[in-house]
Design a protein around this motif. Structure first.
Motif, mmCIF file in Angstrom:
data_model
loop_
_atom_site.group_PDB
_atom_site.id
_atom_site.type_symbol
_atom_site.label_atom_id
_atom_site.label_comp_id
_atom_site.label_asym_id
_atom_site.label_seq_id
_atom_site.Cartn_x
_atom_site.Cartn_y
_atom_site.Cartn_z
ATOM 1 N N GLU A 1 0.975 15.126 -11.874
ATOM 2 C CA GLU A 1 -0.538 15.281 -11.326
ATOM 3 C C GLU A 1 -0.808 15.687 -9.858
ATOM 4 O OE1 GLU A 1 -2.411 11.666 -13.340
ATOM 5 O OE2 GLU A 1 -0.171 11.590 -13.904
ATOM 6 N N ASN A 2 -0.395 15.578 -9.149
ATOM 7 C CA ASN A 2 0.425 15.786 -7.938
ATOM 8 C C ASN A 2 -1.194 15.227 -7.169
ATOM 9 O OD1 ASN A 2 0.547 17.368 -5.817
ATOM 10 N ND2 ASN A 2 -0.938 19.300 -6.005
ATOM 11 N N ILE A 3 -1.271 13.653 -7.233
ATOM 12 C CA ILE A 3 -2.160 12.601 -7.021
ATOM 13 C C ILE A 3 -1.287 11.579 -5.749
ATOM 14 C CG2 ILE A 3 -3.799 12.725 -8.616
ATOM 15 C CD1 ILE A 3 -1.741 9.970 -9.886
ATOM 16 N N SER A 4 -1.618 11.762 -4.942
ATOM 17 C CA SER A 4 -1.485 10.867 -3.610
ATOM 18 C C SER A 4 -1.234 9.743 -4.004
ATOM 19 C CB SER A 4 -2.357 11.052 -2.533
ATOM 20 O OG SER A 4 -3.318 10.120 -3.553
ATOM 21 N N PRO A 5 0.115 9.257 -3.901
ATOM 22 C CA PRO A 5 0.525 7.801 -4.262
ATOM 23 C C PRO A 5 0.110 6.884 -3.363
ATOM 24 C CG PRO A 5 1.713 8.514 -2.679
ATOM 25 C CD PRO A 5 0.818 9.367 -3.053
ATOM 26 N N ALA A 6 -0.621 5.521 -4.182
ATOM 27 C CA ALA A 6 -0.837 4.645 -3.781
ATOM 28 C C ALA A 6 0.381 4.170 -2.613
ATOM 29 C CB ALA A 6 -1.118 3.392 -4.268
ATOM 30 N N LEU A 7 -0.791 3.623 -1.285
ATOM 31 C CA LEU A 7 -0.008 2.954 -0.363
ATOM 32 C C LEU A 7 -0.216 1.308 0.674
ATOM 33 C CD1 LEU A 7 0.367 6.241 1.597
ATOM 34 C CD2 LEU A 7 2.576 5.487 0.546
ATOM 35 N N GLU A 8 0.567 0.476 0.545
ATOM 36 C CA GLU A 8 0.260 -0.706 1.615
ATOM 37 C C GLU A 8 0.546 -0.673 3.022
ATOM 38 O OE1 GLU A 8 0.457 -3.857 -1.365
ATOM 39 O OE2 GLU A 8 0.892 -2.283 -2.687
ATOM 40 N N TRP A 9 0.073 -1.126 4.178
ATOM 41 C CA TRP A 9 1.088 -1.884 5.134
ATOM 42 C C TRP A 9 0.350 -2.871 5.241
ATOM 43 C CZ3 TRP A 9 -2.399 2.887 4.555
ATOM 44 C CH2 TRP A 9 -3.873 2.658 5.036
ATOM 45 N N SER A 10 1.486 -3.451 6.417
ATOM 46 C CA SER A 10 0.737 -5.151 7.142
ATOM 47 C C SER A 10 1.441 -4.619 8.560
ATOM 48 C CB SER A 10 1.815 -5.685 6.079
ATOM 49 O OG SER A 10 2.927 -5.746 6.425
ATOM 50 N N GLY A 11 0.416 -5.572 9.533
ATOM 51 C CA GLY A 11 1.822 -5.547 10.516
ATOM 52 C C GLY A 11 0.711 -5.208 11.499
ATOM 53 N N VAL A 12 -0.685 -5.068 11.394
ATOM 54 C CA VAL A 12 -1.201 -3.616 12.291
ATOM 55 C C VAL A 12 -1.739 -5.246 13.522
ATOM 56 C CG1 VAL A 12 -3.953 -2.704 12.725
ATOM 57 C CG2 VAL A 12 -2.606 -1.667 10.387
ATOM 58 N N PRO A 13 -1.300 -4.073 14.483
ATOM 59 C CA PRO A 13 -1.155 -4.607 16.093
ATOM 60 C C PRO A 13 -2.565 -5.008 16.212
ATOM 61 C CG PRO A 13 0.370 -3.212 16.510
ATOM 62 C CD PRO A 13 -0.385 -3.191 14.947
ATOM 63 N N GLN A 14 -2.736 -6.629 16.889
ATOM 64 C CA GLN A 14 -3.780 -6.549 17.713
ATOM 65 C C GLN A 14 -4.413 -5.377 18.841
ATOM 66 O OE1 GLN A 14 -3.795 -10.577 19.356
ATOM 67 N NE2 GLN A 14 -5.706 -10.716 17.790
ATOM 68 N N GLY A 15 -5.263 -4.611 18.405
ATOM 69 C CA GLY A 15 -5.668 -3.906 19.608
ATOM 70 C C GLY A 15 -6.045 -2.448 19.733
ATOM 71 N N THR A 16 -6.016 -2.598 18.303
ATOM 72 C CA THR A 16 -5.487 -1.282 16.980
ATOM 73 C C THR A 16 -7.307 -0.969 16.307
ATOM 74 O OG1 THR A 16 -3.563 -1.674 16.584
ATOM 75 C CG2 THR A 16 -5.314 -0.470 14.901
ATOM 76 N N GLN A 17 -7.834 0.490 16.984
ATOM 77 C CA GLN A 17 -9.098 0.897 16.755
ATOM 78 C C GLN A 17 -9.241 2.001 15.627
ATOM 79 O OE1 GLN A 17 -11.397 -0.058 18.654
ATOM 80 N NE2 GLN A 17 -9.574 -1.606 19.897
ATOM 81 N N SER A 18 -7.281 2.447 15.013
ATOM 82 C CA SER A 18 -7.190 3.335 13.815
ATOM 83 C C SER A 18 -6.086 3.494 14.398
ATOM 84 C CB SER A 18 -8.136 4.748 14.478
ATOM 85 O OG SER A 18 -7.404 5.600 15.417
ATOM 86 N N LEU A 19 -6.206 3.578 12.535
ATOM 87 C CA LEU A 19 -4.742 4.046 11.893
ATOM 88 C C LEU A 19 -4.315 6.057 11.598
ATOM 89 C CD1 LEU A 19 -4.543 1.300 10.298
ATOM 90 C CD2 LEU A 19 -3.256 1.757 12.094
#
Length: 160
Positions: free
Chosen positions: A25-43
């Motif tokens: 289907e050429n679709i993007s997979p579901a992705l998950e993340w955790s542990g974004v540090p304090q002070g992060t303004q963008s990913l």
């Protein structure tokens, strides 16, 4: 806690299911993340294949997806995020190696390729006006990366 990135659709080092490739289907997979540090303004999310065009003689890294300015409070992306228009507000899509501002699934011409999924936490929000491709993105991120997470999975086309 350190930044972590994963997909429930396939394991680190495992095989990417056909549905996320040009053979499916050429679709993007579901992705998950955790542990974004304090002070992060963008990913920033980059999915790339360093084995192009042939793992036995790689010549380039083929970029399959570039997302930047993902809000830091997000903790993942749903499956088929583009086709369902579910990108988080403010998220920008850069051009992949096929010159499309979209997800493009694995489609290796020969052999088994590795697909690296990389997530970067930045101390800034990037100016999207000068970012057209991965080179522009890497220049813009330089000096702003406060954390990085990555995993890879593989895919080989089964011809015949």
């Amino acid at each position: 806690m350190s930044l972590k990135l994963w997909s429930k659709a396939f394991d680190h080092g495992g095989e990417i299911p056909r549905r996320y490739t040009c053979d499916g289907e050429n679709i993007s997979p579901a992705l998950e993340w955790s542990g974004v540090p304090q002070g992060t303004q963008s990913l920033v999310l980059v999915i790339a294949d360093p084995d192009a065009p042939d793992p036995a003689a790689p010549l380039m890294t083929w970029v399959h997806w570039l997302l930047f300015n993902i809000p830091p409070l997000e903790n993942g992306l749903p499956e088929a995020v583009e086709s369902s228009r579910l990108l988080p507000a403010g998220t920008c899509v850069g051009a992949n190696s096929g010159k499309r501002n979209a997800y493009s699934g694995p489609c290796p011409p020969v052999g088994r390729h590795r697909y690296f999924h990389k997530l970067y936490a930045l101390d800034t929000v990037l100016d999207d006006s000068g970012i057209d491709d991965v080179d522009d993105l890497e220049r813009a991120m330089s000096g702003h990366i406060i954390a990085k997470a990555e995993f890879f999975a593989t895919y080989a086309r089964h011809h015949g």
